[in-house]
Design an enzyme around this catalytic site. Structure first.
Site, PDB file in Angstrom:
ATOM      1  N   GLU A  40       0.859  -1.184   0.000  1.00  0.00           N
ATOM      2  CA  GLU A  40       0.000   0.000   0.000  1.00  0.00           C
ATOM      3  C   GLU A  40       0.898   1.239   0.000  1.00  0.00           C
ATOM      4  O   GLU A  40       1.595   1.500   0.971  1.00  0.00           O
ATOM      5  CB  GLU A  40      -0.892  -0.021   1.250  1.00  0.00           C
ATOM      6  CG  GLU A  40      -1.649   1.261   1.517  1.00  0.00           C
ATOM      7  CD  GLU A  40      -2.252   1.300   2.915  1.00  0.00           C
ATOM      8  OE1 GLU A  40      -2.429   2.414   3.435  1.00  0.00           O
ATOM      9  OE2 GLU A  40      -2.520   0.230   3.490  1.00  0.00           O
ATOM     10  N   ARG A  44       0.316  10.228   1.117  1.00  0.00           N
ATOM     11  CA  ARG A  44       0.774  11.248   2.067  1.00  0.00           C
ATOM     12  C   ARG A  44       1.853  12.144   1.471  1.00  0.00           C
ATOM     13  O   ARG A  44       2.240  13.140   2.071  1.00  0.00           O
ATOM     14  CB  ARG A  44       1.332  10.574   3.330  1.00  0.00           C
ATOM     15  CG  ARG A  44       0.328   9.728   4.076  1.00  0.00           C
ATOM     16  CD  ARG A  44       0.972   9.046   5.276  1.00  0.00           C
ATOM     17  NE  ARG A  44       0.141   7.970   5.783  1.00  0.00           N
ATOM     18  CZ  ARG A  44       0.506   7.161   6.772  1.00  0.00           C
ATOM     19  NH1 ARG A  44       1.691   7.307   7.345  1.00  0.00           N
ATOM     20  NH2 ARG A  44      -0.308   6.199   7.176  1.00  0.00           N
ATOM     21  N   THR A  68      -4.213   5.902   2.318  1.00  0.00           N
ATOM     22  CA  THR A  68      -4.494   7.265   2.764  1.00  0.00           C
ATOM     23  C   THR A  68      -5.253   8.048   1.687  1.00  0.00           C
ATOM     24  O   THR A  68      -4.979   9.214   1.415  1.00  0.00           O
ATOM     25  CB  THR A  68      -3.208   8.014   3.181  1.00  0.00           C
ATOM     26  OG1 THR A  68      -2.321   7.133   3.870  1.00  0.00           O
ATOM     27  CG2 THR A  68      -3.540   9.162   4.136  1.00  0.00           C
ATOM     28  N   LYS A 128     -10.330  -1.972   7.205  1.00  0.00           N
ATOM     29  CA  LYS A 128      -9.101  -1.584   7.893  1.00  0.00           C
ATOM     30  C   LYS A 128      -9.506  -1.102   9.282  1.00  0.00           C
ATOM     31  O   LYS A 128     -10.380  -0.240   9.408  1.00  0.00           O
ATOM     32  CB  LYS A 128      -8.405  -0.464   7.114  1.00  0.00           C
ATOM     33  CG  LYS A 128      -7.216   0.162   7.837  1.00  0.00           C
ATOM     34  CD  LYS A 128      -6.559   1.214   6.952  1.00  0.00           C
ATOM     35  CE  LYS A 128      -5.388   1.874   7.658  1.00  0.00           C
ATOM     36  NZ  LYS A 128      -4.592   2.725   6.749  1.00  0.00           N
TER      37      LYS A 128
END
Length: 211
Positions: A40, A44, A68, A128
């Site tokens: 993943e 960011r 994210t 998640k």
């Protein structure tokens, strides 16, 4: 079509933060060498989109996803770059609905029953759990599993080599997420052998605990 279960097959989904897209391919190869089959790459940093594109094009043996993801625009950017799955730190119904419409495996972040119910409405069955250790870890996961027996979790946030065994023992845990095998410092230093070593230790632990 790819499923979340296939993404999580090796038991460990590393959360990778890349400041330079040139680090993407060697990082992916180091993870793959250690037995990691999915990664993943988080949105960011400004390098996220290019990093995903490079891994998708040059290391097809590893399933690359985007993490994210906090808005629909990022979702579209990730898919255009070649991401094969989407991870969000929370549950935004617009993102979940669009990912499902596009047929993209999606793991929204949850810590409450209400968030889980939003995901269930769109057919999500794997969530998640983030930030896992801050929000009670396995104790909370066990409590949430009561009213929602049909779902599984990928806990992320505070999970590491030391506490991962307890998560792996729980049948509600599909896999764990984390960055202990691929820290920003390791990537910045070019410590790809170290990434491979820690990845191998993590995947071996999963196989040991799951038999």
């Amino acid at each position: 079509m790819l499923t979340v279960e296939q993404v999580a097959a090796c038991g460990v989904v590393p959360v990778v933060v890349l400041e330079d897209a040139e680090q993407a391919v060697p990082t992916a190869k180091a993870l793959l060498k250690g037995g990691i089959t999915a990664m993943e790459i988080t949105f960011r940093t400004a390098a996220a989109r290019d990093s995903i594109a490079k891994v998708a094009a040059e290391v097809p043996e590893i399933t690359v996803g985007a993490g994210t993801v906090v808005n629909v625009e990022q979702l579209h950017q990730a898919v255009e770059a070649g991401a094969k799955f989407i991870v969000s730190p929370g549950t935004d119904e617009a993102i979940v609905a669009e990912a499902c419409r596009m047929g993209m495996p999606m793991m929204p972040g949850v810590v409450t029953p209400s968030e889980i119910m939003v995901g269930l409405k769109h057919g999500i069955r794997v969530f998640k759990f983030f930030p896992a250790e801050t929000f009670g870890g396995l104790k909370t996961i066990k409590a949430l599993s009561g009213p929602f027996p049909q779902i599984k979790f990928i806990p992320t946030g505070g999970v590491n080599q030391a506490n991962a065994p307890e998560y792996f023992k729980n049948p509600k845990i599909l896999a764990v997420g984390g960055s202990w095998m691929v820290t920003k410092d390791m990537v910045a230093a070019g410590d790809f052998d170290g990434i491979t070593e820690k990845s191998a230790a993590a995947t071996s632990l999963f196989k040991e605990m799951r038999g």
